[in-house]
Design an enzyme around this catalytic site. Structure first.
Site, PDB file in Angstrom:
ATOM      1  N   TYR A  16       0.864  -1.184   0.000  1.00 18.75           N
ATOM      2  CA  TYR A  16       0.000   0.000   0.000  1.00 18.75           C
ATOM      3  C   TYR A  16       0.894   1.224   0.000  1.00 18.75           C
ATOM      4  CZ  TYR A  16      -3.757   3.079   1.799  1.00 18.75           C
ATOM      5  OH  TYR A  16      -4.687   4.075   1.982  1.00 18.75           O
ATOM      6  N   TYR A 178     -11.567  -4.579   6.918  1.00 19.93           N
ATOM      7  CA  TYR A 178     -10.258  -4.285   7.522  1.00 19.93           C
ATOM      8  C   TYR A 178     -10.375  -3.191   8.576  1.00 19.93           C
ATOM      9  CZ  TYR A 178      -5.541  -2.500   8.110  1.00 19.93           C
ATOM     10  OH  TYR A 178      -4.372  -2.078   8.665  1.00 19.93           O
ATOM     11  N   HIS A 179     -10.989  -2.077   8.208  1.00 20.58           N
ATOM     12  CA  HIS A 179     -11.036  -0.941   9.117  1.00 20.58           C
ATOM     13  C   HIS A 179     -12.039  -1.152  10.245  1.00 20.58           C
ATOM     14  CE1 HIS A 179      -9.152   0.825   5.510  1.00 20.58           C
ATOM     15  NE2 HIS A 179      -8.417   1.420   6.415  1.00 20.58           N
ATOM     16  N   LYS A 544     -10.467  16.834  16.673  1.00 21.37           N
ATOM     17  CA  LYS A 544      -9.747  16.254  15.545  1.00 21.37           C
ATOM     18  C   LYS A 544      -9.675  17.296  14.420  1.00 21.37           C
ATOM     19  CE  LYS A 544      -9.603  12.171  14.156  1.00 21.37           C
ATOM     20  NZ  LYS A 544      -8.173  12.010  14.533  1.00 21.37           N
ATOM     21  N   ASP A 548      -8.153  14.100   8.999  1.00 25.71           N
ATOM     22  CA  ASP A 548      -7.906  12.764   9.544  1.00 25.71           C
ATOM     23  C   ASP A 548      -9.184  12.204  10.157  1.00 25.71           C
ATOM     24  OD1 ASP A 548      -6.886  10.472  10.776  1.00 25.71           O
ATOM     25  OD2 ASP A 548      -6.262  11.598  12.550  1.00 25.71           O
ATOM     26  N   HIS A 550      -9.513   8.958  11.176  1.00 24.01           N
ATOM     27  CA  HIS A 550      -9.268   7.824  12.065  1.00 24.01           C
ATOM     28  C   HIS A 550      -9.518   8.285  13.497  1.00 24.01           C
ATOM     29  CE1 HIS A 550      -7.171   6.179   8.526  1.00 24.01           C
ATOM     30  NE2 HIS A 550      -7.450   5.012   9.066  1.00 24.01           N
TER      31      HIS A 550
END
Length: 670
Positions: A16, A178-179, A544, A548, A550
């Site tokens: 990646y 995945y996340h 935040k 971003d 996440h």
């Protein structure tokens, strides 16, 4: 028995990658391909993922940090220069703007075909690869959504309908569990939430009527998955066998797919990054190997494509050498071992079958619960899935803190010799080009200056008009790509029609620590006592800044802070420094905690501090958490930050105690 003369074909091997600029990323791709990598996995930067151009205020500090900036067709040309797309297998991790990036990819392929004197339509029919295009998990984990769920699902279904006819080898949807695991999902939740997403999208494609009923099997056959594999590799292998069994049932019973090939569970994997540690990072190599085994040992549940993180991803951006090491791990397993010479190693295992049965049963119960709510979209809008993930992640963090879950080098066996790999931390990671943002803005201005403005405006008008109907938006999007429209303009036009969306944070109602031990009880006493000295309950703003998305760390800090007795102000992701300062002023907070994992901390944290100063509240202390190199942490402290936390600081109750001390110091309390 082994059959060395008939070895299975290896999986597609990827890393990646993408950073700084299209030219830099292109050079990296060509080096990796020369080393034996067999496919590309493109990482886009956050402005590209969220539909902003490099010169937008929210793009500040984010351009080229976690991926490559692609604001227009010119940059897409540079990204794939000298890489023939007709023969390449390209995975693009792109979701909200997936239709747009696929359109740019197609136009570059058409141009390459024409330059080679070949038929562009024939090249388009040969394009192989994947657009992730899984928007539901963006509301739950990565946070790169743009539009409301219904509009986002429409973009996904339009892309699927287009590719089934025009790009028959392309995977238009890569359901990405995945996340979900990175956000805290248990194996059962990962199974259930991912399959519920697939059901929501397939139902939408079926109901939209763009694909004839007799062609619907092809839609199902082009759906792929992108999963996570953690270090509990036996459980992860059983999870993959459960995925295959459940997918076969769903596609057969719900959608009437009769061809077994069309019902096959096709998946790629990036093994777990959540479990990679900053402490003793050399241990990450064996973690990565164990995780790779979980998706390769079982032939009947083997990944079609594997990409591995690098040992130093918890420290910062991996260097080309680090990515090469991860590629070599795959190559040794595929070409030196005898794994590919055998049938499935686990068929007939009572242990494996019992675990698979347990996972299947639990996932079916969870899928039924979500379907009873109205499906995955409804479970996003009402906050159910997000809250479940936050709660699971809180339980995971608590288990690490209390020692029930052992992490070598973090909460056990912490004694260590100095590591030669990290003797010089500043050279142990790749540094994104500090001029990437300025360069991208300059190239964008140049692109706009030479394009046909009237043609771009006309294409955008058509996009807006089509968005107000039920027309497939891929046609108008391709027209925009050819007319020189930018990423921000394409997304901006659709924002005008669809509006924007702020997903539930999942923090409300979640209890991180059900029963407070002595450590947390002591912190609660300090929080209460300090609040009484200052004349009210202590208030912590968790912010935040930037793009971003996440938010896992921010959410866990918010939950633990509330458990510790703070009143928590958390407004979610994607805020400007000015908005954070305004919230701090309006809410009269005692401390601000900023969470940044995209590498933009050196731009955005000073911007927040400057905004606090302008708002007259420069005395409110600021603490920062994220993947922050030691040298950057020192500079942030010098800039006025009270404390910096990185992944090695896993003890959240200790962080809460530190924050109380920061507040007391800022208020001159003994």
């Amino acid at each position: 028995m082994a059959d060395s003369t008939h070895r299975d074909r290896p999986w597609v091997m990827r890393t990646y990658a993408g950073h700084s600029s299209a030219s830099d990323s292109n050079a990296l791709y060509r080096r990796n391909l020369a080393k034996g990598q067999t496919g590309l996995s493109v990482a886009f930067d956050l402005p590209t993922q969220t539909g902003y151009d490099p010169d937008h205020v929210l793009s500040r500090g984010e351009v080229g940090k976690v991926g490559v900036p692609i604001p227009d067709l010119g940059e897409m040309r540079r990204l794939f220069d000298e890489i023939p797309l007709k023969t390449m297998n390209t995975s693009m991790t792109i979701n909200a703007t997936a239709m747009w990036l696929l359109a740019l990819y197609q136009v570059v392929a058409e141009e390459q075909a024409s330059a080679a004197g070949e038929d562009p339509a024939e090249w388009i029919g040969q394009l192989a690869g994947t657009t992730q295009n899984d928007i539901i998990k963006e509301y739950l984990s990565r946070g790169t959504y743009v539009f409301p769920p219904e509009a986002s699902i429409r973009l996904t279904t339009d892309t699927i309908a287009y590719t089934v006819v025009n790009m028959p080898k392309w995977n238009p949807l890569n359901i990405c569990s995945y996340h979900l695991q990175e956000a805290g999902a248990t194996p059962t939740q990962e199974l259930a939430f991912a399959l519920s997403t697939a059901i929501a999208v397939l139902d939408a494609v079926r109901d939209a009527g763009q694909v004839p009923a007799e062609e619907f099997e092809k839609v199902v056959g082009r759906i792929s998955f992108f999963v996570n594999a953690g270090v509990r590799f036996v459980e992860e292998m059983c999870k993959m066998r459960a995925f295959g069994r459940l997918w076969d049932e769903i596609t057969r019973d719900r959608y009437g797919v009769t061809d077994p090939k069309m019902r096959r569970f096709r998946y790629g994997v990036q093994v777990n990054s959540l479990g990679l540690t900053e402490a003793q990072p050399e241990n990450n190599v064996q973690r990565i190997v164990l995780e790779m085994l979980g998706v390769s040992l079982s032939k009947n549940a083997r990944a079609r494509a594997i990409q591995l993180p690098a040992w130093n991803e918890a420290l910062g951006l991996p260097r080309p050498w680090d990515q090469q090491w991860s590629l070599r791990l795959q190559q040794v397993l595929a070409f030196e071992s005898d794994l590919l010479e055998y049938g499935d190693l686990f068929d007939g295992s009572h242990v494996v079958e019992a675990k698979v049965d347990e996972l299947v049963s639990g996932a079916k119960e969870e899928i039924d619960r979500i379907q009873a709510m109205g499906g995955a979209v409804a479970a996003v809008e009402n906050g159910y899935m997000k809250q479940a993930l936050v709660a699971s992640h809180a339980a995971r963090r608590a288990a690490i803190e209390n020692g029930d879950s052992v992490v070598v080098g973090v909460n056990a066996y912490t004694e260590t010799e100095p590591s030669p790999l990290t003797a010089d931390l500043d050279t142990a990671i790749q540094t994104a080009d500090p001029q990437a943002e300025a360069g991208a803005i300059e190239r964008l201005a140049s692109w706009r200056s030479v394009r046909d403005e009237a043609g771009a405006a006309e294409a955008l008008d058509r996009l807006r008009a089509d968005a107000k109907t039920d027309a497939n938006l891929m046609t108008a999007t391709l027209a925009c790509a050819r007319a020189g429209v930018t990423t921000g303009e394409w997304a901006g036009a659709l924002r005008e029609v669809f509006g924007e969306f702020r997903a539930p944070t999942g923090v409300t109602g979640v209890v991180g620590v059900a029963e407070a031990g002595a450590e947390l009880a002591a912190v609660r006493d300090r929080v209460r006592a300090t609040g009484e000295e200052l004349g009210g309950r202590l208030r912590l703003l968790v912010g935040k800044p930037g793009l971003d998305g996440h938010s896992n760390g921010a959410e866990q800090i918010a939950v633990r802070a509330r458990d510790a007795g703070f009143e928590v102000v958390y407004q979610g992701i994607r805020l400007t420094p000015a908005q954070i300062a305004a919230a701090a002023l309006d809410e009269d907070v005692d401390c601000i905690g900023l969470s940044i994992l995209s590498g933009s901390h050196m731009e955005l944290v000073p911007d927040v501090i400057a905004q606090l100063r302008e708002s007259g509240i420069a005395d409110v202390p600021v603490v920062v958490g994220g993947i922050i190199p030691t040298s950057d942490a020192k500079r942030l402290i010098e800039a006025g930050v009270a404390a910096v936390y990185t992944p090695k600081d896993y003890g959240m109750t200790q962080i809460m105690d530190d924050i109380v001390s920061v507040i007391r110091t800022a208020n001159d309390l003994a």
